[in-house]
Each structure stands twice: as structure tokens, then as C-alpha cells.
Design a protein around this motif. Structure first.
Motif, PDB file in Angstrom:
ATOM      1  N   SER A 187       0.825  -1.206   0.000  1.00 50.22           N
ATOM      2  CA  SER A 187       0.000   0.000   0.000  1.00 50.22           C
ATOM      3  C   SER A 187       0.856   1.252   0.000  1.00 50.22           C
ATOM      4  O   SER A 187       0.518   2.240  -0.669  1.00 50.22           O
ATOM      5  N   MET A 188       1.979   1.235   0.724  1.00 49.89           N
ATOM      6  CA  MET A 188       2.856   2.399   0.731  1.00 49.89           C
ATOM      7  C   MET A 188       3.542   2.589  -0.623  1.00 49.89           C
ATOM      8  O   MET A 188       3.714   3.707  -1.093  1.00 49.89           O
ATOM      9  N   GLN A 189       3.921   1.487  -1.264  1.00 46.71           N
ATOM     10  CA  GLN A 189       4.518   1.616  -2.596  1.00 46.71           C
ATOM     11  C   GLN A 189       3.497   2.116  -3.612  1.00 46.71           C
ATOM     12  O   GLN A 189       3.820   2.924  -4.490  1.00 46.71           O
ATOM     13  N   SER A 190       2.260   1.653  -3.477  1.00 44.68           N
ATOM     14  CA  SER A 190       1.215   2.120  -4.369  1.00 44.68           C
ATOM     15  C   SER A 190       0.949   3.607  -4.176  1.00 44.68           C
ATOM     16  O   SER A 190       0.704   4.345  -5.139  1.00 44.68           O
ATOM     17  N   LEU A 191       1.020   4.050  -2.905  1.00 51.12           N
ATOM     18  CA  LEU A 191       0.731   5.450  -2.593  1.00 51.12           C
ATOM     19  C   LEU A 191       1.889   6.368  -2.937  1.00 51.12           C
ATOM     20  O   LEU A 191       1.690   7.456  -3.493  1.00 51.12           O
ATOM     21  N   GLY A 197      -1.062  10.299  -9.712  1.00 53.03           N
ATOM     22  CA  GLY A 197      -1.534  11.632 -10.018  1.00 53.03           C
ATOM     23  C   GLY A 197      -1.694  12.548  -8.828  1.00 53.03           C
ATOM     24  O   GLY A 197      -1.989  13.732  -8.986  1.00 53.03           O
ATOM     25  N   THR A 198      -1.526  12.026  -7.606  1.00 50.48           N
ATOM     26  CA  THR A 198      -1.694  12.852  -6.415  1.00 50.48           C
ATOM     27  C   THR A 198      -0.417  12.980  -5.591  1.00 50.48           C
ATOM     28  O   THR A 198      -0.270  13.932  -4.838  1.00 50.48           O
ATOM     29  N   THR A 199       0.480  12.024  -5.699  1.00 50.32           N
ATOM     30  CA  THR A 199       1.746  12.078  -4.965  1.00 50.32           C
ATOM     31  C   THR A 199       2.905  11.868  -5.930  1.00 50.32           C
ATOM     32  O   THR A 199       2.746  11.238  -6.977  1.00 50.32           O
ATOM     33  N   ARG A 233      -5.400   9.114   9.975  1.00 52.77           N
ATOM     34  CA  ARG A 233      -3.990   8.924   9.620  1.00 52.77           C
ATOM     35  C   ARG A 233      -3.542  10.134   8.817  1.00 52.77           C
ATOM     36  O   ARG A 233      -4.231  10.570   7.903  1.00 52.77           O
ATOM     37  N   TYR A 234      -2.385  10.683   9.186  1.00 54.95           N
ATOM     38  CA  TYR A 234      -1.834  11.831   8.458  1.00 54.95           C
ATOM     39  C   TYR A 234      -0.392  11.557   8.060  1.00 54.95           C
ATOM     40  O   TYR A 234       0.363  10.916   8.790  1.00 54.95           O
ATOM     41  N   PHE A 235      -0.025  12.076   6.869  1.00 55.18           N
ATOM     42  CA  PHE A 235       1.337  11.987   6.344  1.00 55.18           C
ATOM     43  C   PHE A 235       1.927  13.389   6.219  1.00 55.18           C
ATOM     44  O   PHE A 235       1.254  14.325   5.796  1.00 55.18           O
TER      45      PHE A 235
END
Length: 236
Positions: A187-191, A197-199, A233-235
Motif C-alpha cells: 500500500s505504501m509503494q502504491s501510494l 496523479g496525487t503524490t 492517519r496523516y502523512f
């Protein structure tokens, strides 16, 4: 009033009470459900604000392995019953032996590039076990540890054997245990590594600061209707 009218009114006596009882069977659960959803919405807003504030403190150097910073988190979560136990000196990476309704997980992850990246060249390409992976570089938890599961700690839990009392992960490039595993890694690699288009994809040695907060809602349990708790959850 003639006799026929009087008899009819006697037969209809109490009809309104029966109608009200039948309507209540339908509407009371609806009203209770609306109340629970509304209260959870209020708590969700508060939980999101607490989570964002903690992550802002974290990225600016806040050390949540210390009691004063955990006290500050408890103050921000006022009314949500986050318990952190009695005062302790120094650092505590896992202050989770508490009761209460809240759990806070503070995590820093880093992207390790390929074997030709600066990270891998520094330790030797053959020793760079965690190439092309996200690794834990720090993780701290406090609150009620019994609330931890895959839904409330989505990044997984780093093995305690490779973390010091400040939550710093040892040998994160050469120890396979430091790599995020399973769905957390994917999931982190996907994000953060995919073209969504967002990150923007992270480069070698870039880090992300993450705070996860969860607060259960036992006080909103009414019969078979209950609040499931709220998660944020925040990044940064």
C-alpha cells in the motif's frame, strides 16, 4: 351524545396509544442510530484534528517517546480518554500497557532505492537487503495497546528486537525485519512510488512522517447499536 356514539368511542379508547407504540418501534431505533452517527462524526472531526496536530509536532522534531510529549498528546485528545499511565523518565518506545479508549502510533518510514542508490552503495550492494523497499526508521506507540490491529495500525508493527527505547530502528538497510511487510509495503509503494496523479514518487533516503490515531466509543453502545470508534492517519 347518543348511545351509538358513546359505544363507538369506548371501542376506540386507547387507539392513539397503540398507534404511538407501533410508530415508536420504527422511529426510536432511527433516532438512536442518528444520535450515534452524529456523535461519531463529532469525534471523527476531533480525532482528525488531534492526528494532524501530532504529526505536525512530529515532523518538527517532537519526541513522542518522552512522557512530556505524550502528556501533550493526552491534552490535545481531551475528552477521548487517551491514557498514558504514570510518569516515566527517559524514553519509552512502547507505552501501551494502559487502559482507556485511545491508541497513538507514530511512524517514520524511508524509501531505500536500488542497489546502485547511495543508500545501498554505503553498505555495499550485496548487504543492501532492503533495496527497493520502504523500511521503518522509527516507531513509537502509546495508549491502550489492546486496540492495535491491522485497521488501527495500518503500517504494521516493527519488531521490538530492532528498536531502541527512543523508537529508532537499528540497521534498517541490512536487516530484513526493518522492511514493511505484506499489505503495508504494497500500500505504501502504491501510494508513494506509483504514478497515481496525487503524490510524487519518493527518492532514495526520503522519509515520510506518519501518525495514526484510533479512539473507540464504548459510551455510544446502546443495545445492538454501537459506535465502531474513529480512526485517522496523516502523512507529512
Amino acid at each position: 351524545m347518543n348511545g351509538a356514539t358513546a359505544r363507538r368511542r369506548r371501542r376506540q379508547s386507547g387507539q392513539e396509544i397503540v398507534e404511538f407504540a407501533l410508530a415508536a418501534l420504527l422511529f426510536v431505533p432511527v433516532f438512536i442510530g442518528a444520535f450515534i452517527v452524529g456523535m461519531n462524526l463529532i469525534r471523527s472531526i476531533q480525532t482528525n484534528q488531534v492526528c494532524r496536530d501530532l504529526d505536525d509536532m512530529y515532523i518538527h522534531g517532537g519526541d513522542f517517546s518522552t512522557y512530556p510529549l505524550q502528556q501533550e498528546a493526552q491534552r490535545l485528545a481531551q475528552g477521548l480518554n487517551l491514557q498514558i499511565g504514570t510518569s516515566f523518565a527517559g524514553n519509552d518506545q512502547s507505552n501501551t500497557g494502559n487502559a482507556g479508549n485511545g491508541l497513538v502510533t507514530v511512524t517514520q518510514i524511508m524509501w531505500i532505492g536500488s542497489t546502485t542508490s547511495a543508500s545501498c552503495l554505503a553498505v555495499g550492494a550485496s548487504n543492501c537487503i532492503n533495496q527497493n523497499s520502504f523500511v521503518y526508521t522509527q516507531q513509537i506507540q502509546f495508549g491502550n495497546g489492546s486496540l492495535a490491529n491491522s485497521s488501527t495500525v495500518t503500517l504494521g508493527t516493527c519488531p521490538p528486537a530492532i528498536i531502541n527505547s527512543s523508537g529508532i530502528v537499528q540497521n534498517y538497510m541490512t536487516d530484513s525485519r526493518a522492511a514493511l511487510s505484506g499489505s503495508a509495503q504494497s500500500s505504501m509503494q502504491s501510494l508513494w512510488q506509483g504514478n497515481n496523479g496525487t503524490t510524487r514518487a519518493l527518492s532514495d533516503q526520503q522519509v515520510t512522517f506518519i501518525v495514526e490515531t484510533y479512539f473507540q466509543s464504548p459510551d455510544l453502545a446502546i443495545g445492538s447499536l454501537s459506535g465502531n470508534g474513529v480512526y485517522a492517519r496523516y502523512f507529512f
